[in-house]
Design an enzyme around this catalytic site. Structure first.
Site, PDB file in Angstrom:
ATOM      1  N   GLU A  34      52.488 -13.917 -86.722  1.00  0.00           N
ATOM      2  CA  GLU A  34      52.698 -12.745 -85.863  1.00  0.00           C
ATOM      3  C   GLU A  34      53.913 -12.038 -86.425  1.00  0.00           C
ATOM      4  OE1 GLU A  34      54.089 -10.274 -83.728  1.00  0.00           O
ATOM      5  OE2 GLU A  34      54.597 -11.750 -82.190  1.00  0.00           O
ATOM      6  N   CYS A  42      58.685  -6.692 -81.905  1.00  0.00           N
ATOM      7  CA  CYS A  42      57.717  -6.532 -82.989  1.00  0.00           C
ATOM      8  C   CYS A  42      56.760  -5.386 -82.684  1.00  0.00           C
ATOM      9  CB  CYS A  42      56.955  -7.824 -83.210  1.00  0.00           C
ATOM     10  SG  CYS A  42      56.318  -8.528 -81.699  1.00  0.00           S
ATOM     11  N   GLU A  48      60.019  -0.912 -90.523  1.00  0.00           N
ATOM     12  CA  GLU A  48      60.438  -1.510 -89.259  1.00  0.00           C
ATOM     13  C   GLU A  48      61.965  -1.565 -89.228  1.00  0.00           C
ATOM     14  OE1 GLU A  48      59.553  -5.780 -88.513  1.00  0.00           O
ATOM     15  OE2 GLU A  48      58.857  -5.072 -86.562  1.00  0.00           O
ATOM     16  N   LYS A 102      61.170 -25.113 -85.187  1.00  0.00           N
ATOM     17  CA  LYS A 102      62.481 -24.642 -85.626  1.00  0.00           C
ATOM     18  C   LYS A 102      62.778 -23.304 -84.974  1.00  0.00           C
ATOM     19  CE  LYS A 102      64.114 -22.232 -88.982  1.00  0.00           C
ATOM     20  NZ  LYS A 102      65.182 -21.573 -88.190  1.00  0.00           N
ATOM     21  N   GLY A 112      57.886 -13.679 -87.191  1.00  0.00           N
ATOM     22  CA  GLY A 112      59.072 -13.184 -87.870  1.00  0.00           C
ATOM     23  C   GLY A 112      58.703 -12.075 -88.829  1.00  0.00           C
TER      24      GLY A 112
HETATM   25  P1  NAI Z   1      62.888 -14.066 -90.627  1.00  0.00           P
HETATM   26  O1  NAI Z   1      61.424 -13.894 -90.788  1.00  0.00           O
HETATM   27  O2  NAI Z   1      63.703 -14.374 -91.833  1.00  0.00           O
HETATM   28  O3  NAI Z   1      63.174 -15.254 -89.580  1.00  0.00           O
HETATM   29  C1  NAI Z   1      62.235 -15.731 -88.635  1.00  0.00           C
HETATM   30  C2  NAI Z   1      62.236 -17.264 -88.644  1.00  0.00           C
HETATM   31  O4  NAI Z   1      61.807 -17.728 -89.913  1.00  0.00           O
HETATM   32  C3  NAI Z   1      63.623 -17.890 -88.424  1.00  0.00           C
HETATM   33  O5  NAI Z   1      63.474 -19.078 -87.654  1.00  0.00           O
HETATM   34  C4  NAI Z   1      64.057 -18.224 -89.838  1.00  0.00           C
HETATM   35  O6  NAI Z   1      65.006 -19.268 -89.904  1.00  0.00           O
HETATM   36  C5  NAI Z   1      62.736 -18.653 -90.456  1.00  0.00           C
HETATM   37  N1  NAI Z   1      62.685 -18.579 -91.919  1.00  0.00           N
HETATM   38  C6  NAI Z   1      63.344 -17.720 -92.746  1.00  0.00           C
HETATM   39  N2  NAI Z   1      63.032 -17.972 -94.026  1.00  0.00           N
HETATM   40  C7  NAI Z   1      62.167 -19.017 -94.027  1.00  0.00           C
HETATM   41  C8  NAI Z   1      61.492 -19.750 -95.047  1.00  0.00           C
HETATM   42  N3  NAI Z   1      61.652 -19.458 -96.340  1.00  0.00           N
HETATM   43  N4  NAI Z   1      60.673 -20.755 -94.684  1.00  0.00           N
HETATM   44  C9  NAI Z   1      60.498 -21.065 -93.385  1.00  0.00           C
HETATM   45  N5  NAI Z   1      61.095 -20.418 -92.389  1.00  0.00           N
HETATM   46  C10 NAI Z   1      61.923 -19.398 -92.685  1.00  0.00           C
HETATM   47  O7  NAI Z   1      63.461 -12.779 -89.894  1.00  0.00           O
HETATM   48  P2  NAI Z   1      64.999 -12.328 -89.804  1.00  0.00           P
HETATM   49  O8  NAI Z   1      65.653 -12.482 -91.147  1.00  0.00           O
HETATM   50  O9  NAI Z   1      65.605 -13.026 -88.648  1.00  0.00           O
HETATM   51  O10 NAI Z   1      64.865 -10.785 -89.455  1.00  0.00           O
HETATM   52  C11 NAI Z   1      64.689  -9.826 -90.470  1.00  0.00           C
HETATM   53  C12 NAI Z   1      63.773  -8.710 -90.024  1.00  0.00           C
HETATM   54  O11 NAI Z   1      62.500  -9.234 -89.694  1.00  0.00           O
HETATM   55  C13 NAI Z   1      64.197  -7.950 -88.788  1.00  0.00           C
HETATM   56  O12 NAI Z   1      65.082  -6.927 -89.076  1.00  0.00           O
HETATM   57  C14 NAI Z   1      62.893  -7.432 -88.272  1.00  0.00           C
HETATM   58  O13 NAI Z   1      62.540  -6.246 -88.935  1.00  0.00           O
HETATM   59  C15 NAI Z   1      61.915  -8.512 -88.652  1.00  0.00           C
HETATM   60  N6  NAI Z   1      61.623  -9.423 -87.541  1.00  0.00           N
HETATM   61  C16 NAI Z   1      60.442  -9.301 -86.900  1.00  0.00           C
HETATM   62  C17 NAI Z   1      60.152 -10.109 -85.813  1.00  0.00           C
HETATM   63  C18 NAI Z   1      58.882  -9.990 -85.087  1.00  0.00           C
HETATM   64  O14 NAI Z   1      58.790 -10.460 -83.960  1.00  0.00           O
HETATM   65  N7  NAI Z   1      57.868  -9.437 -85.666  1.00  0.00           N
HETATM   66  C19 NAI Z   1      61.115 -11.084 -85.305  1.00  0.00           C
HETATM   67  C20 NAI Z   1      62.318 -11.172 -86.102  1.00  0.00           C
HETATM   68  C21 NAI Z   1      62.541 -10.359 -87.153  1.00  0.00           C
END
Ligand code: NAI
Ligand code: MG
Length: 490
Positions: free
Chosen positions: A262, A296, A393, A187, A240
């Protein structure tokens, strides 16, 4: 540096449906969601909004390809050959893919073209080379037995990725999974589904059999959570936010799935006065502002030794003043918009926190232009360890600069965080650099450089920055199970 792509016109959007069992399908519900161009806030395309039914179909296809299909019976070397073919097809379309990434994510085309996609191709080729080199051991057990281990693919893997490096995260996930012989339900992030879908199209063209790679675009709590809960999925690989990872970790427990994570960071970048200051300033600037700060491993806590603190800040102010913000498809552009309104709002909230907490805003802190989610490169000086801009972050172009005087204090301050993804140190004293590298609690340490990635070098987090490693041989281990076979020789 690779050659610059000519200025791209709007790339064609070709794949917007779910990719399941080799077929391009609308969502079972018929629903779609919009993917937005963050530079213009306009809709690029309507994309199939996958949910539980689509995930069921994708898992069925992945199970079939794994349990009975061609993937599990194919010679390992031929798996590697198909992966190389995919890498070749991506390389052949690299300009258009880079433009598509730039359109969907907002990142400058020069970065997509010269950083993201060369790393995508390299990662797939690196893991293609592993496909026929995954082997077990023979074990000298007591008694008249022949004992050996096999390293087998873990099975069907669910892969959930974020929007900051959409194609590169796809390659980091697909590479080791395919090499190990796993099949995939992926996804992509709802903000940036387009390059992942295009790569699935190229995988099909390369001859990777139907059902080996399935892509279900959609939202996290629906499509993502359905993958996490599905009993037919053996492992989840997630990149994420930490709070999302904790939900996934809890849900995956029900079916005892293997999980790797990660996650985020607040990586310390430590600059000693004895460093090559030009290199340190350029490296710290790149280490924070690259990819609009949406990394990240961003070097977001910059610790600068007191003697060079003012000089450092002056030079960052100067660089920020020269930074070219603009149309991501213009090859001259160095900084594009943030990925969406939510990220823009989060960054602006932290700019306010920085001011409220008493830091000095030397550049930026404002929106750039009137259209698109652009944030001016922002610099906060006089930041102290407990301010919110030093602990959380932010994931945007906001640099926090902290002062230190004593070499003995800096390791403790660098480690005073719940995260542990990356760290860097700048000094001409090689012993000091190695001492810091040994003591800092982080999965990656850069010495006199920043953001140097290689498909062969493991990457991942200590503490709340994750579990497991990606890339390198370590990244493969997460996609295999060890099986012990004991044979009576009597
Ligand atoms: P997120 O962790 O919500 O999204 C990442 C992925 O997880 C997306 O594909 C999303 O659809 C999926 N996801 C969300 N909720 C889920 C659930 N309950 N079950 C399964 N999959 C799920 O991150 P988001 O909301 O895009 O960004 C929020 C903050 O997270 C950012 O401001 C940043 O601080 C951090 N972030 C860190 C990343 C990294 O590479 N370490 C990458 C993206 C965001
Ligand atoms: Mg979220």
């Amino acid at each position: 540096m690779a050659t610059m792509a000519p200025k791209q016109t709007r790339p064609q959007v070709r794949q917007t449906q779910c990719f399941i069992g080799g077929k391009w399908l609308p969502a079972a519900s018929g629903k779609t969601f919009d993917t937005i161009n963050p530079a213009t806030e306009e809709v690029i395309a309507e994309v199939a909004e996958g949910d539980a039914d689509d995930v069921d179909a994708a898992v069925d296809a992945a199970r079939e390809a794994f349990d009975r299909g061609p993937w599990s019976t194919m010679d390992a070397r031929d798996r590697g050959r198909l992966m190389n073919k995919l890498a070749d097809l991506i390389e052949a379309e690299i300009d258009e893919l880079a433009a598509l990434e730039s359109l969907d994510n907002g990142k400058p085309i020069r970065d997509a073209r010269n950083a993201d996609f060369p790393l995508v191709v390299d990662c797939l080729r690196y893991y293609a080379g592993w496909a026929d080199k995954i082997h077990g051991q023979t074990i000298p057990v007591r008694g008249d037995y022949f004992c050996y281990t096999r390293r087998e693919p873990v099975g069907v893997v669910g892969q959930i990725i974020p929007w900051n490096f959409p194609a590169l995260m796809t390659a980091w996930k697909w590479g080791p999974a395919l090499a190990a012989g796993c099949t995939i339900v992926m996804k992509p992030a709802e903000q940036t589904p387009l390059t992942c879908l295009r790569m699935a199209r190229l995988a099909q063209k390369a001859g990777i059999p139907d059902g080996v790679i399935n892509v279900v675009p959609g939202y996290g709590p629906t499509a993502g959570a359905s993958i996490v809960r599905h009993p037919g999925v053996d492992k989840i690989a997630f990149t994420g936010e930490g709070s999302t990872a904790k939900i996934i970790q809890r849900e995956a427990t029900e079916t005892m799935k293997r999980t790797t994570f990660e996650l985020g960071g607040k990586s310390p970048n430590v600059i000693f006065a004895d460093a090559d200051m030009n290199a340190a300033i350029a490296g710290a600037h790149f280490g924070l502002y690259f990819n609009q700060g949406q990394c990240c491993c961003a070097g977001s806590r910059v610790f600068v030794q007191d003697k060079v603190y003012d000089q450092f800040c002056e030079q960052i102010v100067k660089r920020n003043g020269q930074r070219r913000l603009g149309d991501p498809l213009d090859p001259q552009t160095e900084q594009g918009p943030q990925v969406d309104q939510a990220q823009f709002d989060k960054i602006m909230k932290y700019v306010e926190y920085g001011k409220q907490d008493g830091a000095k805003c030397l550049t930026g802190g404002k929106r750039f232009g009137s259209k698109g989610y652009y944030v001016e490169p922002t610099l906060f000086a006089d930041v102290t360890d407990d301010m919110r801009i030093a602990t959380d972050e932010i994931f945007g172009p906001v640099m926090s600069v902290l002062k230190f005087s004593d070499v003995d204090e800096i390791v403790d301050r660098a480690n005073n965080t719940e995260f542990g993804l990356a760290a860097a140190v700048w000094t001409r004293d090689i012993a000091k650099a190695h001492r810091f590298a040994a003591k800092v609690r982080a999965g990656t340490v850069w010495v006199n450089c920043y953001d140097v990635f290689d498909a062969g070098a493991p990457f991942g987090g200590f503490k709340q920055s994750g579990i497991g490693r990606e890339l390198g041989e370590a990244g493969l281990a997460n996609y295999t199970e060890s099986k012990t076979v004991t044979v009576s020789m009597t």
